[in-house]
Design an enzyme around this catalytic site. Structure first.
Site, mmCIF file in Angstrom:
data_model
loop_
_atom_site.group_PDB
_atom_site.id
_atom_site.type_symbol
_atom_site.label_atom_id
_atom_site.label_comp_id
_atom_site.label_asym_id
_atom_site.label_seq_id
_atom_site.Cartn_x
_atom_site.Cartn_y
_atom_site.Cartn_z
ATOM 1 N N VAL A 16 0.836 -1.204 0.000
ATOM 2 C CA VAL A 16 0.000 0.000 0.000
ATOM 3 C C VAL A 16 0.869 1.252 0.000
ATOM 4 C CG1 VAL A 16 -1.634 1.347 1.402
ATOM 5 C CG2 VAL A 16 -1.981 -1.113 1.089
ATOM 6 N N ASP A 35 11.285 3.330 5.222
ATOM 7 C CA ASP A 35 10.999 1.982 5.729
ATOM 8 C C ASP A 35 12.156 1.562 6.622
ATOM 9 O OD1 ASP A 35 8.891 -0.389 4.568
ATOM 10 O OD2 ASP A 35 10.624 -1.091 5.722
ATOM 11 N N LYS A 40 15.299 -3.167 1.511
ATOM 12 C CA LYS A 40 14.225 -2.735 0.610
ATOM 13 C C LYS A 40 14.510 -1.317 0.095
ATOM 14 C CE LYS A 40 9.922 -3.640 1.880
ATOM 15 N NZ LYS A 40 8.695 -3.413 2.694
ATOM 16 N N GLU A 152 -7.510 3.101 2.499
ATOM 17 C CA GLU A 152 -7.232 2.798 1.086
ATOM 18 C C GLU A 152 -8.210 1.756 0.567
ATOM 19 O OE1 GLU A 152 -5.921 -0.231 -0.046
ATOM 20 O OE2 GLU A 152 -5.587 -1.200 1.888
ATOM 21 N N LEU A 154 -7.435 -0.020 -2.512
ATOM 22 C CA LEU A 154 -6.660 -0.491 -3.664
ATOM 23 C C LEU A 154 -6.743 -2.002 -3.773
ATOM 24 C CD1 LEU A 154 -3.399 1.554 -2.957
ATOM 25 C CD2 LEU A 154 -5.407 2.268 -4.285
ATOM 26 N N ARG A 155 -7.020 -2.483 -4.972
ATOM 27 C CA ARG A 155 -6.982 -3.924 -5.201
ATOM 28 C C ARG A 155 -5.630 -4.294 -5.767
ATOM 29 N NH1 ARG A 155 -11.673 -4.073 -9.306
ATOM 30 N NH2 ARG A 155 -10.656 -2.067 -9.604
ATOM 31 N N GLU A 156 -5.023 -5.349 -5.237
ATOM 32 C CA GLU A 156 -3.762 -5.806 -5.818
ATOM 33 C C GLU A 156 -4.019 -6.154 -7.277
ATOM 34 O OE1 GLU A 156 -1.480 -8.684 -3.701
ATOM 35 O OE2 GLU A 156 -1.966 -7.785 -1.777
ATOM 36 N N GLY A 254 -16.540 -19.294 -6.704
ATOM 37 C CA GLY A 254 -15.258 -19.959 -6.910
ATOM 38 C C GLY A 254 -14.841 -20.712 -5.668
ATOM 39 N N CYS A 261 -6.196 -9.028 2.722
ATOM 40 C CA CYS A 261 -7.178 -8.058 3.231
ATOM 41 C C CYS A 261 -8.485 -8.689 3.699
ATOM 42 C CB CYS A 261 -7.462 -7.019 2.168
ATOM 43 S SG CYS A 261 -5.957 -6.238 1.582
HETATM 44 C C1 UGA Z 1 -9.511 -5.920 -1.476
HETATM 45 C C2 UGA Z 1 -10.563 -4.862 -1.861
HETATM 46 O O1 UGA Z 1 -11.187 -5.220 -3.094
HETATM 47 C C3 UGA Z 1 -9.922 -3.474 -1.992
HETATM 48 O O2 UGA Z 1 -10.927 -2.504 -2.241
HETATM 49 C C4 UGA Z 1 -9.217 -3.150 -0.663
HETATM 50 O O3 UGA Z 1 -8.566 -1.903 -0.712
HETATM 51 C C5 UGA Z 1 -8.170 -4.214 -0.387
HETATM 52 O O4 UGA Z 1 -8.834 -5.500 -0.290
HETATM 53 C C6 UGA Z 1 -7.515 -3.862 0.934
HETATM 54 O O5 UGA Z 1 -8.184 -3.872 1.966
HETATM 55 O O6 UGA Z 1 -6.348 -3.430 0.913
HETATM 56 P P1 UGA Z 1 -7.685 -7.337 -2.839
HETATM 57 O O7 UGA Z 1 -7.495 -8.110 -1.573
HETATM 58 O O8 UGA Z 1 -6.475 -6.851 -3.564
HETATM 59 O O9 UGA Z 1 -8.589 -6.028 -2.576
HETATM 60 O O10 UGA Z 1 -8.447 -8.279 -3.861
HETATM 61 P P2 UGA Z 1 -9.922 -8.434 -4.447
HETATM 62 O O11 UGA Z 1 -9.887 -8.152 -5.896
HETATM 63 O O12 UGA Z 1 -10.923 -7.722 -3.647
HETATM 64 O O13 UGA Z 1 -10.139 -9.998 -4.287
HETATM 65 C C7 UGA Z 1 -10.089 -10.634 -3.004
HETATM 66 C C8 UGA Z 1 -10.400 -12.106 -3.114
HETATM 67 O O14 UGA Z 1 -11.763 -12.309 -3.468
HETATM 68 C C9 UGA Z 1 -9.581 -12.860 -4.189
HETATM 69 O O15 UGA Z 1 -9.172 -14.100 -3.673
HETATM 70 C C10 UGA Z 1 -10.567 -13.067 -5.318
HETATM 71 O O16 UGA Z 1 -10.288 -14.209 -6.089
HETATM 72 C C11 UGA Z 1 -11.866 -13.227 -4.531
HETATM 73 N N1 UGA Z 1 -13.079 -12.911 -5.323
HETATM 74 C C12 UGA Z 1 -13.278 -11.644 -5.753
HETATM 75 C C13 UGA Z 1 -14.010 -13.901 -5.590
HETATM 76 O O17 UGA Z 1 -13.842 -15.071 -5.174
HETATM 77 N N2 UGA Z 1 -15.142 -13.573 -6.288
HETATM 78 C C14 UGA Z 1 -15.373 -12.314 -6.736
HETATM 79 O O18 UGA Z 1 -16.426 -12.097 -7.351
HETATM 80 C C15 UGA Z 1 -14.422 -11.328 -6.466
#
Ligand code: UGA
Length: 431
Positions: A16, A35, A40, A152, A154-156, A254, A261
């Site tokens: 982040v 950091d 790093k 935040e 942010l999605r990875e 899935g 997160c």
């Molecule tokens: C998540 C949130 O989407 C972000 O908004 C947030 O900022 C972030 O956590 C955080 O707290 O920092 P992230 O963990 O990067 O982001 O990933 P996501 O895209 O949200 O996916 C999380 C998990 O859910 C993955 O394993 C994905 O495969 C799963 N997923 C997602 C499903 O199984 N089905 C879906 O429809 C969507």
């Protein structure tokens, strides 16, 4: 550097922190990145990027002149009024967020100075933490310091886009002027900026992640029922998603959600509720459904193969989702461990995460490409929906595999195409 350049500090250059720092530099600020991990910081100074995030190396390179890397906290406090905290807050064994790194920053704050500073919390901290810190800073009269919560979202894998095109910016502050200064950082982004008090901002973060996780566990349970009644969850989700009150996002069934997160934040919110005397029943179910979902593929494999002892199972994808090397809480880890526990030989290929996989789970045979992974396997399980798996080399795979069986843990593949190629196909909730 122009006279108007704003100097912003970033404490904690993890995922982040580095993405936020880079995007703040892209918006024209000079960001001093700090950091405690000297290796790093040395790597970043040399242009080596310690995490995998599409587009990040290019954006850092583009903004190199506006980014400074240091291990010294005073470099930040000497130069920056706005100081972000982006240290990680993992779970403790009680399910609470571990705030030791946040408090380590607090206790290392430089001595009293006449300069005004605003601490901006990016780390996800339990609701109430900010108000406590804010009161403590005021009580100790630690210089001229304000505190702002700026969670935040942010999605990875798409973090840069999420930062530069956000759905919203949340700013929680006690002091209106401090909140205003943080809001000014986002002034060139076309997005609603919601100003709140500190606990509300903190809760928006947890509630957002918990709601998305709930959506996923909900659709996963619908998928499981679909399998019993002959419905197709992908079409059900599509049909539901047309209702604007429901929406199409995060309804992909899935083998469960993972990452650094959702699992952590859902558990932490349940704990926050519990600590204040409220039993959050819904979240208990969300967590349990997710745990069970990770194991359902094992039953599917057993249904087709009988005992898994001495069977070879190939996993396509290990990362918790595509476009990241992150294996934290990945469904692949639980699945692989269960398969190994049942005596199966587990082979795996992931386009990016392989170098990190040996540490995450022992005993898997890590492969360099799809065909080496599927060779001599009794079944293939698609675990992560990487683009590379869209067009699997089905003919070659069929020749190499012992049995033509594909379990699609993300409902990513075209079932008809797989079946036409002579495979048995099973998805999640698509019977
Ligand atoms: C998540 C949130 O989407 C972000 O908004 C947030 O900022 C972030 O956590 C955080 O707290 O920092 P992230 O963990 O990067 O982001 O990933 P996501 O895209 O949200 O996916 C999380 C998990 O859910 C993955 O394993 C994905 O495969 C799963 N997923 C997602 C499903 O199984 N089905 C879906 O429809 C969507």
């Amino acid at each position: 550097m122009t006279a108007e350049t704003t100097y912003v500090g970033m404490i904690g250059i993890g995922y982040v922190g580095l993405v936020t720092a880079t995007c703040l530099a892209e918006l024209g600020n000079h960001v001093v990145c700090m950091d405690i991990d000297g290796e790093k910081i040395a790597a970043l100074k040399e242009g080596r990027i310690p995490i995998y995030e599409p587009g990040l190396p290019e954006l850092i390179e583009k903004n190199r002149e506006r980014m400074t890397f240091t291990t010294s906290l005073s470099d930040i406090f000497d130069r920056c009024e706005l100081v972000f905290i982006a240290v990680d807050t993992p779970l403790t064994f009680t399910g609470d967020a571990d705030l030791s790194r946040v408090f380590a920053v607090m206790s290392a704050l430089p001595g009293l100075s006449a300069d005004h500073h605003i601490l901006v919390m990016k780390s996800t901290v339990p609701v109430g933490t900010g108000s406590k810190i804010s009161s403590e800073l005021a009580r100790q009269e630690v210089g001229n310091i304000d505190y702002v919560s700026n969670p935040e979202f942010l999605r990875e894998g798409s973090a840069i886009k999420d930062f530069l095109n956000p759905d919203r910016v949340i700013i929680g502050s006690r002091d209106a002027e401090a909140g205003e200064k943080v809001a000014a950082l986002y002034k060139n982004l076309d997005t609603p900026v919601l100003r709140t008090n500190i606990p509300t901002a903190e809760m928006i973060k947890y509630a957002s992640n918990a709601f998305l996780a709930t959506k996923i566990s909900f659709i996963n349970e619908i998928a499981n029922v679909c399998e019993e009644v002959g419905a197709d969850v992908t079409v059900v989700a599509d049909g539901m998603g047309y209702d604007q009150r429901i929406g199409k996002h995060f309804l992909n069934a899935g083998i469960g959600f993972g990452g650094s997160c959702f699992p952590k934040d859902v558990t932490a919110l349940k704990q926050i509720a519990g600590n204040s005397g409220y039993h959050f029943q819904l979240l208990t179910a969300v967590i349990e459904v997710n745990e069970l979902q990770k194991r359902r593929v094992v039953n599917k494999l057993q249904k087709h193969l009988g005992t898994l002892a001495d069977k070879t199972i190939a996993l396509l994808g290990l990362a918790f989702k595509p476009n990241t090397s992150d294996l934290r809480e990945a469904s692949s880890i639980v699945l692989a461990s269960r398969l190994l526990g049942d005596g199966a030989l587990v082979k795996a290929y992931d386009p990016v995460a392989i170098p990190y996989a040996a540490k995450a789970v022992r005993g898997i045979l890590l492969c360099d490409d799809i065909l080496s992974a599927v060779r001599d396997s009794d079944a293939v399980v698609l675990v992560t929906e990487w683009d590379e798996f869209t067009d699997l080399p089905l003919e070659k795979m069929k020749k190499l595999m012992r049995r033509p069986l594909i379990i699609d843990g993300r409902n990513f593949l075209d079932p008809q195409k797989i079946r036409d190629a002579g495979f048995t196909y099973e998805g999640i909730g698509r019977s």
